[in-house]
Design a protein around this motif. Sequence first.
Motif, PDB file in Angstrom:
ATOM      1  N   MET A 176      36.304 -19.971  16.592  1.00 57.73           N
ATOM      2  CA  MET A 176      35.434 -20.739  15.701  1.00 57.73           C
ATOM      3  C   MET A 176      34.863 -19.865  14.594  1.00 57.73           C
ATOM      4  O   MET A 176      34.789 -20.287  13.429  1.00 57.73           O
ATOM      5  CB  MET A 176      34.318 -21.396  16.514  1.00 57.73           C
ATOM      6  CG  MET A 176      34.815 -22.486  17.455  1.00 57.73           C
ATOM      7  SD  MET A 176      33.567 -23.117  18.588  1.00 57.73           S
ATOM      8  CE  MET A 176      32.620 -24.146  17.480  1.00 57.73           C
ATOM      9  N   VAL A 177      34.474 -18.625  14.936  1.00 61.18           N
ATOM     10  CA  VAL A 177      33.940 -17.720  13.917  1.00 61.18           C
ATOM     11  C   VAL A 177      35.018 -17.400  12.887  1.00 61.18           C
ATOM     12  O   VAL A 177      34.771 -17.394  11.671  1.00 61.18           O
ATOM     13  CB  VAL A 177      33.413 -16.434  14.572  1.00 61.18           C
ATOM     14  CG1 VAL A 177      33.113 -15.382  13.524  1.00 61.18           C
ATOM     15  CG2 VAL A 177      32.161 -16.722  15.386  1.00 61.18           C
ATOM     16  N   SER A 178      36.248 -17.146  13.366  1.00 60.61           N
ATOM     17  CA  SER A 178      37.341 -16.795  12.455  1.00 60.61           C
ATOM     18  C   SER A 178      37.628 -17.923  11.479  1.00 60.61           C
ATOM     19  O   SER A 178      37.769 -17.698  10.264  1.00 60.61           O
ATOM     20  CB  SER A 178      38.605 -16.468  13.257  1.00 60.61           C
ATOM     21  OG  SER A 178      38.375 -15.403  14.161  1.00 60.61           O
ATOM     22  N   TYR A 179      37.713 -19.139  11.993  1.00 65.77           N
ATOM     23  CA  TYR A 179      38.095 -20.248  11.126  1.00 65.77           C
ATOM     24  C   TYR A 179      36.934 -20.783  10.309  1.00 65.77           C
ATOM     25  O   TYR A 179      37.152 -21.454   9.300  1.00 65.77           O
ATOM     26  CB  TYR A 179      38.740 -21.356  11.969  1.00 65.77           C
ATOM     27  CG  TYR A 179      40.179 -21.037  12.295  1.00 65.77           C
ATOM     28  CD1 TYR A 179      41.210 -21.561  11.537  1.00 65.77           C
ATOM     29  CD2 TYR A 179      40.504 -20.181  13.338  1.00 65.77           C
ATOM     30  CE1 TYR A 179      42.536 -21.265  11.811  1.00 65.77           C
ATOM     31  CE2 TYR A 179      41.820 -19.863  13.629  1.00 65.77           C
ATOM     32  CZ  TYR A 179      42.838 -20.411  12.857  1.00 65.77           C
ATOM     33  OH  TYR A 179      44.142 -20.099  13.126  1.00 65.77           O
ATOM     34  N   GLU A 180      35.689 -20.490  10.715  1.00 69.10           N
ATOM     35  CA  GLU A 180      34.552 -20.870   9.875  1.00 69.10           C
ATOM     36  C   GLU A 180      34.575 -20.091   8.563  1.00 69.10           C
ATOM     37  O   GLU A 180      34.159 -20.604   7.518  1.00 69.10           O
ATOM     38  CB  GLU A 180      33.237 -20.617  10.612  1.00 69.10           C
ATOM     39  CG  GLU A 180      32.837 -21.751  11.551  1.00 69.10           C
ATOM     40  CD  GLU A 180      31.613 -21.422  12.370  1.00 69.10           C
ATOM     41  OE1 GLU A 180      30.947 -20.423  12.042  1.00 69.10           O
ATOM     42  OE2 GLU A 180      31.320 -22.151  13.330  1.00 69.10           O
ATOM     43  N   ILE A 181      35.051 -18.846   8.608  1.00 65.81           N
ATOM     44  CA  ILE A 181      35.135 -18.045   7.380  1.00 65.81           C
ATOM     45  C   ILE A 181      36.115 -18.678   6.405  1.00 65.81           C
ATOM     46  O   ILE A 181      35.811 -18.882   5.225  1.00 65.81           O
ATOM     47  CB  ILE A 181      35.551 -16.591   7.716  1.00 65.81           C
ATOM     48  CG1 ILE A 181      34.485 -15.926   8.586  1.00 65.81           C
ATOM     49  CG2 ILE A 181      35.776 -15.793   6.439  1.00 65.81           C
ATOM     50  CD1 ILE A 181      34.890 -14.565   9.104  1.00 65.81           C
ATOM     51  N   ALA A 182      37.316 -19.004   6.908  1.00 59.20           N
ATOM     52  CA  ALA A 182      38.316 -19.635   6.042  1.00 59.20           C
ATOM     53  C   ALA A 182      37.837 -20.998   5.552  1.00 59.20           C
ATOM     54  O   ALA A 182      38.058 -21.370   4.391  1.00 59.20           O
ATOM     55  CB  ALA A 182      39.638 -19.765   6.798  1.00 59.20           C
ATOM     56  N   MET A 183      37.154 -21.753   6.427  1.00 56.68           N
ATOM     57  CA  MET A 183      36.636 -23.064   6.040  1.00 56.68           C
ATOM     58  C   MET A 183      35.600 -22.932   4.931  1.00 56.68           C
ATOM     59  O   MET A 183      35.637 -23.675   3.932  1.00 56.68           O
ATOM     60  CB  MET A 183      36.034 -23.771   7.254  1.00 56.68           C
ATOM     61  CG  MET A 183      35.453 -25.131   6.954  1.00 56.68           C
ATOM     62  SD  MET A 183      34.700 -25.928   8.390  1.00 56.68           S
ATOM     63  CE  MET A 183      36.144 -26.529   9.237  1.00 56.68           C
TER      64      MET A 183
END
Length: 350
Positions: free
Chosen positions: A157-164
């Motif tokens: 979730m942390v990884s994809y929150e950055i891209a989001m």
Amino acid sequence: MDNTIIIEKSVIILVVFAITMVMAMYSTLAERKIAAWLQDRIGPNRAGKGGLLQPLADGMKLFAKEEFEPNTPNKFLFYVGPAIAMSTALMTSAVIPWGDHFHLFGRDIILQASDIDNAMLYIFAILSIGVYGIMIGGWASNNKFSLMGAVRAGSQMVSYEIAMGLSIIALLMMTGSLSLREISLQQEGLKWNVFYQPLSFLIFLICSFAETNRTPFDLAECESELIGGYHTEYSSMKMGFYLFAEYASMFISSTILAVLFFGGYNYPGMSWAVENWGVNIANVIGIGVLFAKICFFIFFYMWVRWTIPRFRYDQLMHLGWKILIPLSILNIMITGIVILRHELLAFLGF
């Protein structure tokens, strides 16, 4: 604050809460029906006509199931985990514009619980809190499989929150606003943002799958090595909260996708409908249009789940860090260049 406004907002909050819970409840039935359709089988059809009462039967079953707890020194946190997951899934709906406004009792009633200027920041703040519900639940379960699922979910979730977040920056540069209401108003007719920011939409859509722990990004619940993942030790309605939070998050994510990229409640000819049919009828149609878009995205979530196999964990991290984040940064640079060129030409009088 005017008591009338308090009553209006309270009614809107209760209606949105009820709709979110009903959508989450019946998304479980839709999931099973769509899975059955894709796999050429029947699906639930015993509880009520066509299985329409199956979600109620599932809810009664969860309430009636035996409540058990693992031998953990963190019993308070064991209860807090599903509460956080459910609360964050519901709180995001506060800033979503479900329509323009109704004219009732001599007043214009805005169809939004809270119209704040920095709505996108609020949404990302709530999303960042949601990871704690999963992490705390997995850690407090005193189970290595649950902890592993929680660590996977947290890092994912942390990884994809950055891209989001980076994917949305390009959209915000174009719209010039953090308000979901303002972004919706800018997409009148068919001026949908998806036509101007297709890469931003694609990245946001992929990240939404990861944020909601849906296939092919459901590594946190991978039964082949983690049993049930972070909620293995949960039973009864605590387990139900985690399951409801997933479907509520899917509903809210679909709503945000519709509002940000597909015009929200706007539809071609809405201005004509307001002039000829009145603002109330035009906005009832607008709410129906918004929910049609939401249902399409919910169907798409389910279609992908029963079509694509889940990734390996290294593939999931590789996609997030080495592909989506660089693409998001590239999209920001391209958007900035296009905006700068447009402003420069306007300044020169072209």
